[in-house]
Design an enzyme around this catalytic site. Sequence first.
Site, PDB file in Angstrom:
ATOM      1  N   ARG B  58      60.196  44.815  96.604  1.00  0.00           N
ATOM      2  CA  ARG B  58      61.231  44.051  97.304  1.00  0.00           C
ATOM      3  C   ARG B  58      62.174  43.343  96.345  1.00  0.00           C
ATOM      4  NH1 ARG B  58      56.961  43.020 101.374  1.00  0.00           N
ATOM      5  NH2 ARG B  58      56.365  41.338  99.979  1.00  0.00           N
ATOM      6  N   GLU B  95      43.493  37.201  94.172  1.00  0.00           N
ATOM      7  CA  GLU B  95      42.400  36.477  94.832  1.00  0.00           C
ATOM      8  C   GLU B  95      41.076  37.180  94.524  1.00  0.00           C
ATOM      9  OE1 GLU B  95      41.481  34.672  99.281  1.00  0.00           O
ATOM     10  OE2 GLU B  95      43.092  36.129  98.991  1.00  0.00           O
TER      11      GLU B  95
END
Lengths: 170, 170
Positions: B58, B95
Amino acid sequence: MDLKEKIRDVPDFPKKGILFRDITTLLKDKKSFSFVVEELFKRYNDKDIDIIAGIESRGFIFGSALAYRINKGFVPIRKPGKLPSTTVSEEYSLEYGTDKIEMHVDAIKEGDRVLLIDDLLATGGTMAAACSLIEKAGGKVAECSFLIELAFLNGRDRLKGYDIYSMVTY
Amino acid sequence: MDLKEKIRDVPDFPKKGILFRDITTLLKDKKSFSFVVEELFKRYNDKDIDIIAGIESRGFIFGSALAYRINKGFVPIRKPGKLPSTTVSEEYSLEYGTDKIEMHVDAIKEGDRVLLIDDLLATGGTMAAACSLIEKAGGKVAECSFLIELAFLNGRDRLKGYDIYSMVTY
């Protein structure tokens, strides 16, 4: 401008025997990058186009710059699982196996004339799938536009019935 | 223009409990897409910037449109294995596990001031890795620029020492 001088040839990528046409050397050169966007502007500014769709991820580069230049919206056509809302999807065959692309179902409006942008026309499989996506979502393909066409792979055969443009042909 | 009105909130994407800020609704609207590029133009046109790097994928969308607008070259920072020539790479923690980004080692010149563009500042891990890439290649980070900042994730903490700009904050 001879764009082929700005495109780097990298042998044996992504695998042995393939000569990869690397556009990053063109992109980093502001004159050639701007030249490409201006050429696209000249071709498409007066055409009947409602919105521009780029195919992930190199198609985003020229697609978004052109969308800005001719004052249109931009639609990303993405690999599976990337778009968060309801999508239409289309599977297509690769040399070995299949791949899939997706677009938000509300990315375009019924009847929209969509200019499809990608960097490379090789076998045409991805772009043919993108054309199907546009039609599934109720749009019409205005043209399939590429920076580079590898003519010896006959990608145009898979895109019969669509208008096709490429800026550089090998 | 209130860009938050153009960004769609999608609950539970990519997983339960996460509210995804979907920019595709902004991109497809030519007025808001153009507005964002013009705001970036106003911010960066007079700044000391040699080249613009966008982070896949993006970050390619606003990065390339802005590069065109302020007449600079564009450098794609990509996921592993996508760039054909010699790269520098940087691993960063997620994470769970790690991820990696790459850039061509010759994408920028020694001393180049590089504007880094991505769509979203979340925990800042990807952008911190991108800053390291620029420095490994001999460049200097002019600024880290985002469309959206999720301030509650404190991504700025991971980018200490760099200038940071975001257009929309949640």
